[in-house]
Design an enzyme around this catalytic site. Structure first.
Site, mmCIF file in Angstrom:
data_model
loop_
_atom_site.group_PDB
_atom_site.id
_atom_site.type_symbol
_atom_site.label_atom_id
_atom_site.label_comp_id
_atom_site.label_asym_id
_atom_site.label_seq_id
_atom_site.Cartn_x
_atom_site.Cartn_y
_atom_site.Cartn_z
ATOM 1 N N CYS A 39 71.605 62.285 71.346
ATOM 2 C CA CYS A 39 72.356 61.134 71.107
ATOM 3 C C CYS A 39 72.626 60.043 72.038
ATOM 4 O O CYS A 39 73.171 60.259 73.377
ATOM 5 C CB CYS A 39 73.858 61.414 70.629
ATOM 6 N N CYS A 42 75.820 58.967 73.165
ATOM 7 C CA CYS A 42 76.768 60.257 73.962
ATOM 8 C C CYS A 42 76.347 60.154 75.214
ATOM 9 O O CYS A 42 77.158 60.358 76.161
ATOM 10 C CB CYS A 42 76.221 61.772 73.181
#
Length: 442
Positions: A39, A42
């Protein structure tokens, strides 16, 4: 190098959590980042999260900071209701609180300290009240003793502590300018004044607190606008360029501020006021290029919006525009109907394609050119196959018709039979005469 060292050292204050976390967490308060290794958001949060770990440890907070790979421990992440990445949660006993604010170090730490503390914080003195009022732009206070209203207040606090602080105080702790019609009471202090909750006019306490948890005037961004959608209020925004100091930009912003301040008692139950820097985000909502500076009123619950039918020159013009919206004479545009949803899908697709080509033309050509090329080849193959089939069919039909033409007279056997048939139809005299003629010919 210094930044890299700080970030690397910060990782030591953030614990990597595994499947044993479910059983070991109950005695502590945890602030957890549920992430996915692939991600991009993230990865962007990771250095901020390490800074959060350092700060929480340095201030001696009882909150422990951790992170969990939600793809490796999907069963645990699912139990905590993780649906996207990254998801930030504060786990306190059997309760799990979602963080929905900006992903900055200060905002995350403020959230953790607020939720980890008591639901209702007492204010024992006027000095403490003044101190807290200086620190918080919006302040909810319960005044009075035990009552059903207090029980409801505690219940609402357990739900909305993720957004704001909740306090309690006795009547003598309040500022001298405050007058209460009755006790117990729930109040909100903001914008240099206060409002008292009235069950008959304001409805449910939870809904009222949710509406009043924002200041009357805000600098609105995409995240704030999303949060304002839960309040049920219409949002009146001056869309301007903060870097542009021209008279028109400054004037529209001042008009909105004056209406929010001077007409607070008239409009604060139905309207939220603010300004937005730039029109990029607002264009995606309106699916149109909005010329700035301008004023727009948004209904975030159904995606409708209102534009003034004439130029807003003064506060009075703005008040008239708001009254027209309230009495239904102003024309609403947009909405969430079927046609608008289809239009939004087309607009979003178009915006995505344009943004990809603007940011990386080569990538855009690859992403969209390759599928189009494959589709073109498939279509060409289908069309070519159909054409050849028609040619073969035509030739087959032609051949068949030709065969029929050749055999119209019949086969040799059929012709011989016809000849014999004709002979049988002749009389006996004619046959004898024919034989004589053939002999003479011989």
């Amino acid at each position: 190098a210094v930044v890299a060292h700080v970030v690397a050292s910060g990782a030591g204050f953030v614990e990597d959590l595994d499947d044993s976390f479910k059983e070991n967490r109950k005695d502590d308060i945890w602030l957890v980042d549920f992430y996915a290794p692939w991600c991009g958001h993230c990865k962007k949060l990771e250095p901020v999260w390490n800074e959060v770990g350092i700060e929480m440890r340095n201030m001696g907070s009882p909150v422990k900071v951790g992170k969990m790979d939600a793809t490796s421990f999907s069963s645990i992440a699912s139990e905590f209701g993780v649906r996207g990445y990254p998801t930030i949660k504060l786990l306190k006993g059997d309760l799990a609180y979602n963080y929905r604010g900006p992903r900055t170090k200060d905002d995350i730490i403020e959230f953790a300290n607020r939720v980890a503390g008591p639901l209702i914080r007492p204010l024992p003195s006027q000095h403490m009240f003044e101190h807290v009022q200086k620190r918080h732009r919006v302040l909810f206070v319960y005044v009075g003793g035990e009552s059903p209203l207090k029980e409801k207040y505690i219940e609402v606090a357990s739900e909305l502590i993720v957004y704001t602080y909740f306090f309690s105080a006795s009547e003598d702790v309040l500022p001298e300018y405050v007058t209460l019609p009755e006790l117990p009471a729930v109040m909100v202090f903001k914008d240099g004044t206060y409002f008292v909750y009235d069950e008959y006019e304001d409805g449910d306490l939870s809904s009222w607190i949710n509406r009043e948890r924002f200041q009357g005037y805000l600098h609105v961004d995409g995240f704030t606008l999303y949060e304002l959608g839960d309040t049920g209020k219409l949002v009146a925004i001056a869309v301007i360029d903060d870097k542009n100091s021209s008279v028109e930009h400054t004037r529209l912003k001042s008009i909105i501020q004056e209406v929010a301040r001077d007409y607070r008692d008239h409009f604060h139950r139905d309207f939220q006021f603010g300004h937005m820097d730039g029109n990029d985000y607002i264009n995606s909502l309106l699916m149109d290029d909005l010329t700035i500076p301008t004023i727009v009123v948004l209904n975030t619950s159904n995606q409708q919006y209102f534009l003034p039918d004439r130029h807003i020159e003064s506060t009075e013009d703005m008040v008239q525009f708001i009254n027209n919206i309230l009495d239904g004479t102003a024309e609403a545009q947009g909405g969430d109907g079927l046609l608008q949803r289809i239009k939004r899908i087309i607009y979003d697709a178009k915006s995505t394609i344009v943004s990809v080509f603007k940011s990386s033309p080569l990538l855009g050509c690859f992403l969209f050119g390759l599928p189009l090329g494959v589709i073109s080849i498939m279509c060409y193959g289908i069309c070519t196959a159909d054409t050849e089939g028609e040619v073969f069919e035509h030739e087959g039909a032609k051949k068949e018709s030709g065969d029929r033409e050749l055999t119209d007279e019949g086969s040799e056997e059929e012709q011989e039979e016809e000849k014999n048939g004709k002979y049988t139809e002749l009389s006996d005299g004619e046959l004898k005469q024919k034989d004589i003629m053939e002999k003479k010919k011989d």
